[in-house]
Design a protein around this motif. Structure first.
Motif, PDB file in Angstrom:
ATOM      1  N   UNK A  30      51.307 -30.163  -6.291  1.00  0.00           N
ATOM      2  CA  UNK A  30      50.337 -30.610  -5.311  1.00  0.00           C
ATOM      3  C   UNK A  30      49.307 -29.524  -5.036  1.00  0.00           C
ATOM      4  N   UNK A  31      48.042 -29.920  -5.103  1.00  0.00           N
ATOM      5  CA  UNK A  31      46.969 -28.964  -4.866  1.00  0.00           C
ATOM      6  C   UNK A  31      46.774 -28.758  -3.371  1.00  0.00           C
ATOM      7  N   UNK A  32      46.535 -27.512  -2.998  1.00  0.00           N
ATOM      8  CA  UNK A  32      46.299 -27.156  -1.606  1.00  0.00           C
ATOM      9  C   UNK A  32      44.812 -27.289  -1.299  1.00  0.00           C
ATOM     10  N   UNK A  33      44.496 -27.915  -0.186  1.00  0.00           N
ATOM     11  CA  UNK A  33      43.100 -28.031   0.219  1.00  0.00           C
ATOM     12  C   UNK A  33      42.668 -26.725   0.879  1.00  0.00           C
ATOM     13  N   UNK A  34      41.686 -26.064   0.277  1.00  0.00           N
ATOM     14  CA  UNK A  34      41.248 -24.751   0.732  1.00  0.00           C
ATOM     15  C   UNK A  34      39.740 -24.776   0.973  1.00  0.00           C
ATOM     16  N   UNK A  35      39.317 -24.166   2.065  1.00  0.00           N
ATOM     17  CA  UNK A  35      37.893 -24.044   2.369  1.00  0.00           C
ATOM     18  C   UNK A  35      37.518 -22.569   2.439  1.00  0.00           C
ATOM     19  N   UNK A  36      36.356 -22.240   1.916  1.00  0.00           N
ATOM     20  CA  UNK A  36      35.809 -20.894   2.030  1.00  0.00           C
ATOM     21  C   UNK A  36      34.579 -20.915   2.920  1.00  0.00           C
ATOM     22  N   UNK A  37      34.520 -19.987   3.862  1.00  0.00           N
ATOM     23  CA  UNK A  37      33.356 -19.886   4.748  1.00  0.00           C
ATOM     24  C   UNK A  37      32.748 -18.505   4.543  1.00  0.00           C
ATOM     25  N   UNK A  38      31.535 -18.477   4.019  1.00  0.00           N
ATOM     26  CA  UNK A  38      30.881 -17.228   3.646  1.00  0.00           C
ATOM     27  C   UNK A  38      29.688 -16.968   4.557  1.00  0.00           C
ATOM     28  N   UNK A  87      41.415 -31.263   7.562  1.00  0.00           N
ATOM     29  CA  UNK A  87      42.710 -31.225   6.903  1.00  0.00           C
ATOM     30  C   UNK A  87      42.894 -30.131   5.877  1.00  0.00           C
ATOM     31  N   UNK A  88      42.000 -29.160   5.854  1.00  0.00           N
ATOM     32  CA  UNK A  88      42.189 -28.034   4.936  1.00  0.00           C
ATOM     33  C   UNK A  88      43.341 -27.164   5.443  1.00  0.00           C
ATOM     34  N   UNK A  89      44.259 -26.841   4.557  1.00  0.00           N
ATOM     35  CA  UNK A  89      45.466 -26.123   4.948  1.00  0.00           C
ATOM     36  C   UNK A  89      45.309 -24.615   4.894  1.00  0.00           C
ATOM     37  N   UNK A  90      44.284 -24.136   4.195  1.00  0.00           N
ATOM     38  CA  UNK A  90      43.992 -22.706   4.136  1.00  0.00           C
ATOM     39  C   UNK A  90      42.488 -22.532   4.232  1.00  0.00           C
ATOM     40  N   UNK A  91      42.057 -21.696   5.173  1.00  0.00           N
ATOM     41  CA  UNK A  91      40.642 -21.392   5.340  1.00  0.00           C
ATOM     42  C   UNK A  91      40.441 -19.906   5.110  1.00  0.00           C
ATOM     43  N   UNK A  92      39.567 -19.582   4.166  1.00  0.00           N
ATOM     44  CA  UNK A  92      39.338 -18.201   3.744  1.00  0.00           C
ATOM     45  C   UNK A  92      37.943 -17.780   4.177  1.00  0.00           C
ATOM     46  N   UNK A  93      37.838 -16.589   4.748  1.00  0.00           N
ATOM     47  CA  UNK A  93      36.524 -16.129   5.158  1.00  0.00           C
ATOM     48  C   UNK A  93      36.540 -14.727   5.716  1.00  0.00           C
ATOM     49  N   UNK A  94      35.731 -14.487   6.737  1.00  0.00           N
ATOM     50  CA  UNK A  94      35.562 -13.151   7.309  1.00  0.00           C
ATOM     51  C   UNK A  94      35.344 -13.300   8.807  1.00  0.00           C
ATOM     52  N   UNK A  95      36.004 -12.468   9.580  1.00  0.00           N
ATOM     53  CA  UNK A  95      35.891 -12.603  11.039  1.00  0.00           C
ATOM     54  C   UNK A  95      35.277 -11.362  11.684  1.00  0.00           C
ATOM     55  N   UNK A  96      34.605 -10.523  10.891  1.00  0.00           N
ATOM     56  CA  UNK A  96      34.067  -9.271  11.410  1.00  0.00           C
ATOM     57  C   UNK A  96      33.161  -9.481  12.622  1.00  0.00           C
ATOM     58  N   UNK A  97      32.358 -10.538  12.594  1.00  0.00           N
ATOM     59  CA  UNK A  97      31.405 -10.765  13.683  1.00  0.00           C
ATOM     60  C   UNK A  97      31.955 -11.663  14.784  1.00  0.00           C
ATOM     61  N   UNK A  98      33.130 -12.241  14.554  1.00  0.00           N
ATOM     62  CA  UNK A  98      33.664 -13.242  15.495  1.00  0.00           C
ATOM     63  C   UNK A  98      35.167 -13.076  15.693  1.00  0.00           C
ATOM     64  N   UNK A  99      35.617 -11.848  15.837  1.00  0.00           N
ATOM     65  CA  UNK A  99      37.053 -11.595  15.874  1.00  0.00           C
ATOM     66  C   UNK A  99      37.760 -12.395  16.981  1.00  0.00           C
ATOM     67  N   UNK A 100      37.286 -12.281  18.205  1.00  0.00           N
ATOM     68  CA  UNK A 100      37.969 -12.932  19.319  1.00  0.00           C
ATOM     69  C   UNK A 100      37.926 -14.452  19.191  1.00  0.00           C
ATOM     70  N   UNK A 101      36.751 -14.980  18.874  1.00  0.00           N
ATOM     71  CA  UNK A 101      36.614 -16.432  18.767  1.00  0.00           C
ATOM     72  C   UNK A 101      37.466 -16.995  17.638  1.00  0.00           C
ATOM     73  N   UNK A 102      37.518 -16.286  16.507  1.00  0.00           N
ATOM     74  CA  UNK A 102      38.286 -16.777  15.366  1.00  0.00           C
ATOM     75  C   UNK A 102      39.774 -16.862  15.686  1.00  0.00           C
ATOM     76  N   UNK A 103      40.282 -15.869  16.382  1.00  0.00           N
ATOM     77  CA  UNK A 103      41.694 -15.873  16.733  1.00  0.00           C
ATOM     78  C   UNK A 103      42.028 -16.971  17.754  1.00  0.00           C
ATOM     79  N   UNK A 104      41.145 -17.166  18.683  1.00  0.00           N
ATOM     80  CA  UNK A 104      41.349 -18.232  19.657  1.00  0.00           C
ATOM     81  C   UNK A 104      41.337 -19.593  18.985  1.00  0.00           C
TER      82      UNK A 104
END
Length: 326
Positions: A30-38, A87-104
């Motif tokens: 089964x393929x995993x649905x993955x999104x990349x946010x750049x 429904x993406x099960x893995x989201x890949x990206x960078x949180x350098x500019x949005x650390x607090x918001x991303x964790x929340x």
């Protein structure tokens, strides 16, 4: 779509010319649905490493991949939320500019794994982080650079003085100083992750100040070196084909080991709230140096190769120094 993107692509095994039949890695069918946010264009060196690894995993039939690029900091959490709700099960990206918001936001979607380039620590069960640790390759490139300078002054052009960037530049300097203890260094930070003209200008300023070898943590540095007919080092990817007479070594970084580990955790339902940075190390296949034998001093190769073997065996550890270089 509420947030701004430059382009979005969907990649699946069937859309990749049948390459899914040759998947070399053992994952569930089964393929995993993955999104990349750049945040930057995928042509940016760092983002290209993530993007290429994600494309490769899609071609191997491991994942389904969709991505957005050029996502601003103000839109980034919104993009994360939308992909999670799709429904993406893995989201890949960078949180350098949005650390607090991303964790929340990650806490609101416990069934989604987030894998973020970050200067911070993991949080919760599903917010994993990684550092771009090609510092071992940068150290080795520094060893190759040391005998090439006539002035004894080496320039470095970086993005922003965050730990990941500082570690890389400091490792390069340590590699130079192993061979040339009296070396001097110049530093320029351009204040952004993607601005090749600005990186070129920073490089030109350092050349004017006496540097005759440049370490390019940012795209654009090699343009300055080429213009002034000096030598340069690339970072993250191989710049030698683009600058065959200028770039003599590259501190390569490979994101696939980090990605494979995160995919395996996501498929297994394991906790993804951990630091995946160790998969950047050379022993895990996460970084290495590539160089042109015709552009480096022949006598420098043996010492560098011996040090590379020592790093891989664990008998030598490249210093990890996150302090801002001056």
């Amino acid at each position: 779509m509420m947030f701004s993107v430059s382009r979005r692509k969907f990649l699946t095994g069937s859309a990749a010319g049948g390459l899914a039949l040759a998947a070399p890695r053992a994952f569930a069918a089964e393929k995993l649905k993955v999104a990349g946010i750049h945040a930057s264009p995928v042509e940016n060196a760092w983002n290209s490493r993530l993007h290429e690894a994600l494309q490769s995993a899609a071609k191997d039939g491991v994942i389904e991949y969709v991505f957005s690029e050029g996502v601003s900091g103000t839109d980034y959490p919104r993009a994360m939320r939308e992909y999670a709700e799709q429904g993406h099960k893995l989201i890949v990206g960078e949180s350098y500019a949005v650390e607090a918001q991303a964790r929340q936001l990650a806490a609101d979607y416990p069934q989604t794994a987030f894998l973020m380039g970050s200067s911070g620590k993991p949080s919760g069960d599903n917010f994993g982080t990684f550092g771009t640790w090609n510092h071992e390759a940068a150290y080795l490139a520094g060893m190759l650079a040391a005998p090439l300078s006539k002035s004894g002054t080496f320039g470095t052009v970086g993005a922003i003085p965050i730990p990941e960037v500082n570690i890389l530049i400091n490792a390069f300097r340590s590699g130079v100083k192993e061979i040339r203890p009296d070396a001097k260094f110049l530093i320029g930070f351009i204040g952004t992750f993607f601005d090749p003209p600005k990186a070129r200008e920073s490089g030109l300023a350092q050349i004017d100040a006496g540097a005759d070898v440049l370490f390019g943590e940012r795209i654009g540095t090699a343009d300055a070196a080429k213009e002034k007919k000096i030598k340069s080092i690339g970072s993250l990817l191989d710049y030698t084909p683009r600058y065959p007479d200028t770039v003599f070594a590259n501190a390569m970084w490979y994101f696939r080991p980090i990605l494979d580990a995160a995919i395996a955790d996501a498929k297994a339902g394991a906790k993804a709230g951990k630091d995946y940075s160790s998969f950047s190390f050379m022993k895990a296949g996460g970084n290495d140096v590539v160089f042109s034998k015709t552009l480096v001093a022949p006598e420098s190769i043996a010492a560098m190769e011996a040090k590379r073997d020592a790093i891989k065996s664990g008998s030598f550890t490249v210093p990890v120094d996150p302090k801002e270089p001056t």
